[in-house]
Design a protein around this motif. Structure first.
Motif, short mmCIF file in Angstrom:
data_model
loop_
_atom_site.label_atom_id
_atom_site.label_comp_id
_atom_site.label_asym_id
_atom_site.label_seq_id
_atom_site.Cartn_x
_atom_site.Cartn_y
_atom_site.Cartn_z
N TRP A 142 -23.92 8.84 -3.32
CA TRP A 142 -25.12 9.55 -2.92
C TRP A 142 -26.37 8.69 -3.09
O TRP A 142 -26.37 7.72 -3.86
CB TRP A 142 -25.25 10.84 -3.74
CG TRP A 142 -24.27 11.88 -3.28
CD1 TRP A 142 -23.41 11.81 -2.21
CD2 TRP A 142 -24.02 13.15 -3.88
NE1 TRP A 142 -22.65 12.95 -2.11
CE2 TRP A 142 -23.01 13.79 -3.12
CE3 TRP A 142 -24.54 13.80 -4.99
CZ2 TRP A 142 -22.53 15.05 -3.44
CZ3 TRP A 142 -24.07 15.06 -5.31
CH2 TRP A 142 -23.08 15.69 -4.54
N PRO A 143 -27.47 9.04 -2.38
CA PRO A 143 -28.67 8.18 -2.39
C PRO A 143 -29.36 8.17 -3.75
O PRO A 143 -29.19 9.07 -4.58
CB PRO A 143 -29.56 8.81 -1.32
CG PRO A 143 -29.10 10.23 -1.22
CD PRO A 143 -27.62 10.19 -1.48
N GLU A 144 -30.16 7.13 -3.95
CA GLU A 144 -30.93 6.99 -5.18
C GLU A 144 -31.87 8.17 -5.36
O GLU A 144 -32.47 8.67 -4.39
CB GLU A 144 -31.72 5.69 -5.17
CG GLU A 144 -32.55 5.45 -6.41
CD GLU A 144 -33.21 4.08 -6.42
OE1 GLU A 144 -34.37 3.99 -6.87
OE2 GLU A 144 -32.56 3.11 -6.00
N VAL A 145 -32.01 8.62 -6.60
CA VAL A 145 -32.87 9.76 -6.88
C VAL A 145 -33.44 9.63 -8.29
O VAL A 145 -32.82 9.01 -9.16
CB VAL A 145 -32.09 11.09 -6.75
CG1 VAL A 145 -31.02 11.21 -7.84
CG2 VAL A 145 -33.02 12.30 -6.80
N GLU A 146 -34.61 10.18 -8.48
CA GLU A 146 -35.22 10.24 -9.80
C GLU A 146 -35.38 11.69 -10.20
O GLU A 146 -35.91 12.50 -9.43
CB GLU A 146 -36.58 9.54 -9.80
CG GLU A 146 -37.27 9.57 -11.14
CD GLU A 146 -38.61 8.85 -11.12
OE1 GLU A 146 -39.51 9.28 -11.86
OE2 GLU A 146 -38.75 7.89 -10.35
N MET A 147 -34.90 12.03 -11.40
CA MET A 147 -35.02 13.40 -11.91
C MET A 147 -35.96 13.39 -13.11
O MET A 147 -35.59 12.94 -14.18
CB MET A 147 -33.66 13.95 -12.32
CG MET A 147 -32.74 14.24 -11.16
SD MET A 147 -31.27 15.15 -11.67
CE MET A 147 -30.44 13.93 -12.67
N GLY A 148 -37.18 13.87 -12.92
CA GLY A 148 -38.17 13.79 -13.98
C GLY A 148 -38.09 14.90 -14.99
O GLY A 148 -38.43 14.72 -16.15
N GLN A 149 -37.65 16.07 -14.56
CA GLN A 149 -37.66 17.22 -15.46
C GLN A 149 -36.56 18.19 -15.09
O GLN A 149 -36.38 18.54 -13.92
CB GLN A 149 -39.01 17.93 -15.37
CG GLN A 149 -39.14 19.19 -16.20
CD GLN A 149 -40.55 19.75 -16.18
OE1 GLN A 149 -41.37 19.44 -17.02
NE2 GLN A 149 -40.84 20.58 -15.20
#
Length: 664
Positions: free
Chosen positions: A166-173
């Motif tokens: 799956w594509p790159e992702v950032e999960m901040g919260q």
């Protein structure tokens, strides 16, 4: 005093309108109220929307289906404990960022299932699989809720998964949030000495003239509150933050209904950043939050990016949403809080729960235990008393502070340094730690491989704190905070009365502004042997405000005497920082305008100064000081915080020490 935890069941005439999946006869009766095995019904509400209702005779919980939002909680004569005037009142959400997209995902389910239903409990699932696109975060999500017989509460947990392709992702919260009934819940409790009657969301309304905006968006001054007791007070949700190790229970009390609503976190294993990480708790709304992953008090240094090719899976929770009541009416604030603490102890003792259906949540028998004894070797060998020691994903020493992806298991050593870390999920870990009274981060040299049912004894492990020579002088206490330094009195017109005569006085608003008032024309000068760090060392190295919008760097001085200098030797300046926010610390010796001997470069985004924290991310710098830079007699160290575009660039010191050259 007897605490009543049983509420009336729904009216029989209403139940006849439901489409039951199952029904069971009452199994328990307290004070004439039926408590029974929980039932599950699927209905359409008066608006035509699908709902799932779980009722055990004590608590009745409604969920939107298949979204999995908690839409109402009926308990003890209150038709809805939650706020009926907002759509989202009991929900999960994730802040995330992908390629060319940023958003808040309410992670609403698309599929509902009953996982377990028996005489003991009901477990239900609201899940969603990612099928591509940019509307939702690329995760498979399964939100689970458990309601047990004779239990006045809801267990909630989530299983989150991403596949490697799956594509790159950032999960901040990642968090779960509850917005409570505004007419009922006005009294908030975070700790024994942190509880108070609270203002309302309406009191914070700047646009209606009820409040005035302050230096950052979360903080307002209540200029025209409905209850004049709150007039001119500051309200800011960050004033009620709490470290993970202490954040086991918090919530709200309805003094009108004598009912309490509590979020209980029996374990810190699923939270990010380790035991000293600070998180939000409850705040004006009334709102109660259980945070699993955030950047609070860490900032962008938090490890929140998942790259293509990186698979990941994690169970958040379970947390326990607990409701209690007190029919005696004598002192409900005290009795409900004491009962919530007792319930928390029971939940901690029961961890890991044996009733969770997901195979991704290992039972006690499927976990391992690690034991050992931690000693400190700082010139001589001593037991590491009350040290924090834990297992976290492999990384560099101290990397647990920014880790979000794995699980962490922490404990404290006893007075002789012995420790037991139990209920550890199978996996590969590093053993980390820190010891109050000593600088630096401990990391065991070998990785620890925990298998199901394993009992690993590490016997004796030794932490050798950074030290290159004997101590010449020191400032502060190495405890990873700035708590011991001078914290000024708050402004009378922007104070929070909760923190008057409180050990957490640093949580008052605007204390950073006091530096300019104390040092309007020159900066702090601290003289070794004369000054006292609790009175003469300001808690935060901040900028100086020279007019309304202009700020300048500040340079602090440490003045000290040396009766003799080894000009051929190397001295060491140990600089332990408790916090940094867009700062650049430069160190010079005996010449304020020379090229810096040392510079941290631009560091930190933990924002602890603005958010009333007394620490953020811990950093240690060991600065080599050539003897030729020192003098026999008077010496001066210049500490310049060179970034100054606003009031919140700065840092907090944990501890400073100058060491003589090694005698070896």
């Amino acid at each position: 005093m007897i605490l009543q935890k049983i509420a009336s069941s729904s009216m029989i005439c209403f139940l006849l309108l439901l489409l039951p999946i199952a029904f069971s006869q009452p199994t328990r009766n307290l004070d004439g109220i039926s408590a029974r095995a929980p039932t599950v019904q699927q209905i359409r509400n008066r608006h035509g929307a699908r709902e799932v209702i779980v009722d055990n005779g004590i608590i009745r919980v409604s969920f939107s289906s298949p979204q999995g939002l908690i839409t109402s909680i009926k308990y003890k004569g209150i038709d809805d404990v939650l706020n009926p005037h907002v759509r989202t009142r009991g929900y999960w959400d994730i802040t995330w960022q992908g390629e060319n997209i940023r958003g808040l995902d309410g992670i609403e389910g698309t599929n509902f299932r009953v996982i377990t239903q028996n005489e003991e409990q009901v477990e239900i699932s609201f899940s969603r699989k990612w099928n591509g696109g940019s509307k939702h975060i690329p995760l498979n999500i399964d939100k689970r809720y458990i309601i047990r017989t004779n239990t006045s509460g809801i267990y909630a947990y989530g299983v989150f998964e991403r596949l490697s392709e799956w594509p790159e992702v950032e999960m901040g919260q990642v968090r779960i949030v509850f917005k409570l009934n505004t007419d009922r819940f006005r009294y908030m409790v975070v700790a024994d000495d942190r509880q108070r009657q609270m203002p309302t969301d309406n009191d914070r309304d700047i646009h209606r003239g009820h409040a005035k905006a302050l230096a950052y968006k979360e903080a307002v001054q209540l200029t025209n509150p409905a209850d004049l007791r709150f007039k001119n007070q500051v309200d800011d949700k960050y004033q009620y933050s709490c470290e993970v190790k202490d954040n086991k229970v918090h919530g709200w009390i309805s003094t009108k209904s004598h009912v309490g609503f509590w979020l209980i976190s029996p374990s810190g294993e699923y939270r990010s950043g380790g035991p000293s990480k600070q998180e939000l708790t409850s705040h004006v709304g009334p709102t109660a939050i259980s945070s699993f992953t955030t950047g609070h008090y860490v900032g962008r240094d938090m490890e929140t990016t998942y790259k293509t090719g990186e698979a990941w899976k994690k169970v958040f929770g379970p947390v326990f949403i607990y409701l209690n009541s007190d029919s005696t009416g004598n002192n409900p604030r005290h009795s409900l809080w004491e009962d919530a603490k007792r319930q928390t102890e029971e939940e901690v003792e029961a961890w890991p729960y044996d009733f969770v259906a997901s195979s991704d949540f290992p039972s006690r028998q499927e976990r391992g235990t690690v034991t050992g004894r931690l000693l400190v070797n700082d010139r001589f060998l001593t037991p590491a008393q009350s040290a924090y020691i834990g297992l976290a994903p492999p990384g560099e020493a101290g990397s647990w502070q920014t880790n979000t992806k794995g699980y962490q298991f922490w404990t404290q050593t006893n007075e002789t340094g012995y420790f037991t870390i139990d209920n550890v999920r199978p996996g590969t870990y590093n053993l980390y730690g820190w010891v109050p009274g000593f600088i630096g981060d401990f990391q065991y040299q070998n990785r620890v491989n925990v298998a199901a049912g394993s009992e690993i004894s590490l016997d004796r492990v030794v932490f050798k704190p950074p030290r290159n020579g004997p101590t010449l002088w020191e400032i502060g206490v190495p405890d990873r905070t700035a708590r011991e330094y001078f914290v000024p009195e708050p402004y009378k017109d922007t104070m929070n009365p909760l923190y008057l005569n409180n050990t957490d006085k640093f949580r008052q608003y605007g204390l950073w502004q006091r530096y300019t008032e104390l040092y309007p024309n020159h900066d702090l000068v601290y003289t070794i042997g004369v000054s006292n760090y609790s009175q003469n060392w300001f808690y935060a190295h901040v900028t100086r405000n020279i007019d309304k919008s202009t700020y300048v760097p500040t340079t602090w001085q440490i003045v000290f005497q040396l009766p003799y200098v080894n000009r051929q030797g190397s001295y060491t300046l140990q600089l332990a920082l408790a916090s940094a926010a867009r700062a650049n610390l430069q160190v010079r010796f005996n010449n304020e305008y020379s090229r810096p001997l040392f510079s941290t470069g631009n560091i930190g985004k933990d924002n602890a100064i603005a958010r009333h924290g007394i620490h953020g991310v811990y950093r240690l710098y060991s600065v080599n000081v050539p003897g030729r830079l020192l003098r026999t007699g008077t010496n001066t160290i210049y500490l310049r915080q060179a970034k100054a575009t606003g009031p919140f660039e700065g840092l907090m010191y944990d501890y400073i020490r100058l060491e003589a050259p090694s005698r070896a």
